[in-house]
Design a protein around this motif. Structure first.
Motif, PDB file in Angstrom:
ATOM      1  N   UNK A  21       0.853  -1.403  -0.153  1.00 47.39           N
ATOM      2  CA  UNK A  21      -0.068  -0.017   0.061  1.00 47.39           C
ATOM      3  C   UNK A  21       0.677   1.233  -0.027  1.00 47.39           C
ATOM      4  N   UNK A  22       1.891   1.363   0.780  1.00 50.75           N
ATOM      5  CA  UNK A  22       2.843   2.428   0.654  1.00 50.75           C
ATOM      6  C   UNK A  22       3.496   2.631  -0.622  1.00 50.75           C
ATOM      7  N   UNK A  23       3.774   1.588  -1.322  1.00 50.78           N
ATOM      8  CA  UNK A  23       4.389   1.514  -2.580  1.00 50.78           C
ATOM      9  C   UNK A  23       3.490   2.174  -3.501  1.00 50.78           C
ATOM     10  N   UNK A  24       2.110   1.618  -3.266  1.00 47.71           N
ATOM     11  CA  UNK A  24       1.237   2.234  -4.362  1.00 47.71           C
ATOM     12  C   UNK A  24       1.060   3.939  -4.199  1.00 47.71           C
ATOM     13  N   UNK A  25       1.321   4.108  -2.988  1.00 46.70           N
ATOM     14  CA  UNK A  25       1.124   5.562  -2.806  1.00 46.70           C
ATOM     15  C   UNK A  25       2.193   6.442  -3.006  1.00 46.70           C
ATOM     16  N   UNK A  31       3.790   2.484 -13.749  1.00 47.70           N
ATOM     17  CA  UNK A  31       4.227   0.888 -13.880  1.00 47.70           C
ATOM     18  C   UNK A  31       4.869   0.439 -12.395  1.00 47.70           C
ATOM     19  N   UNK A  32       5.568   1.435 -12.030  1.00 47.60           N
ATOM     20  CA  UNK A  32       6.135   1.249 -10.701  1.00 47.60           C
ATOM     21  C   UNK A  32       5.026   0.989  -9.673  1.00 47.60           C
ATOM     22  N   UNK A  89       3.906   6.105 -21.547  1.00 50.57           N
ATOM     23  CA  UNK A  89       5.421   5.862 -21.697  1.00 50.57           C
ATOM     24  C   UNK A  89       6.010   5.118 -20.749  1.00 50.57           C
ATOM     25  N   UNK A  90       7.071   4.307 -20.993  1.00 48.04           N
ATOM     26  CA  UNK A  90       7.613   3.493 -19.945  1.00 48.04           C
ATOM     27  C   UNK A  90       8.769   4.276 -19.707  1.00 48.04           C
ATOM     28  N   UNK A  91       9.057   4.803 -18.278  1.00 51.58           N
ATOM     29  CA  UNK A  91      10.264   5.603 -17.927  1.00 51.58           C
ATOM     30  C   UNK A  91      11.679   5.188 -18.284  1.00 51.58           C
ATOM     31  N   UNK A  92      12.225   5.843 -18.566  1.00 53.43           N
ATOM     32  CA  UNK A  92      13.828   5.744 -19.000  1.00 53.43           C
ATOM     33  C   UNK A  92      14.526   5.264 -17.812  1.00 53.43           C
TER      34      UNK A  92
END
Length: 94
Positions: A21-25, A31-32, A89-92
């Motif tokens: 949940x912390x990662x989601x926020x 994508x992350x 876009x996928x981040x570089x």
């Protein structure tokens, strides 16, 4: 002894769910953010359902766990493919 196992599984599950949940926020990119709930939270819910399996001594929670472990990665893959198709876009990578 079973109470200790159940408590440990619930604490591990709650920890994984909290981290997901912390990662989601907190993660910066779509994508992350998709990665956090699908990995950590799946493990967290899986541990909680396994605690239910130990507590109830029935096989019904096992079906829920198998369904969760099969559908969560597939859902994340479909959502990421849809985001790519819509132009996100996928981040570089550095």
């Amino acid at each position: 002894m079973s109470e200790i196992i159940i408590s440990a599984l619930l604490l591990v599950g709650a920890g994984f769910a909290l981290i997901g949940s912390i990662g989601l926020a907190r993660l910066p990119d779509f994508f992350m953010r998709l990665h956090g709930p699908t990995k950590a939270t799946t493990l967290g819910i899986g541990a909680m359902v396994l605690a239910s399996l130990v507590h109830g001594r029935t096989l019904a929670p096992l079906a829920v766990t198998v369904f969760l472990f099969i559908t969560a990665p597939v859902t994340a893959h479909v959502v990421s493919k849809a985001a790519l198709k819509r132009g996100r876009k996928v981040p570089e990578q550095d």
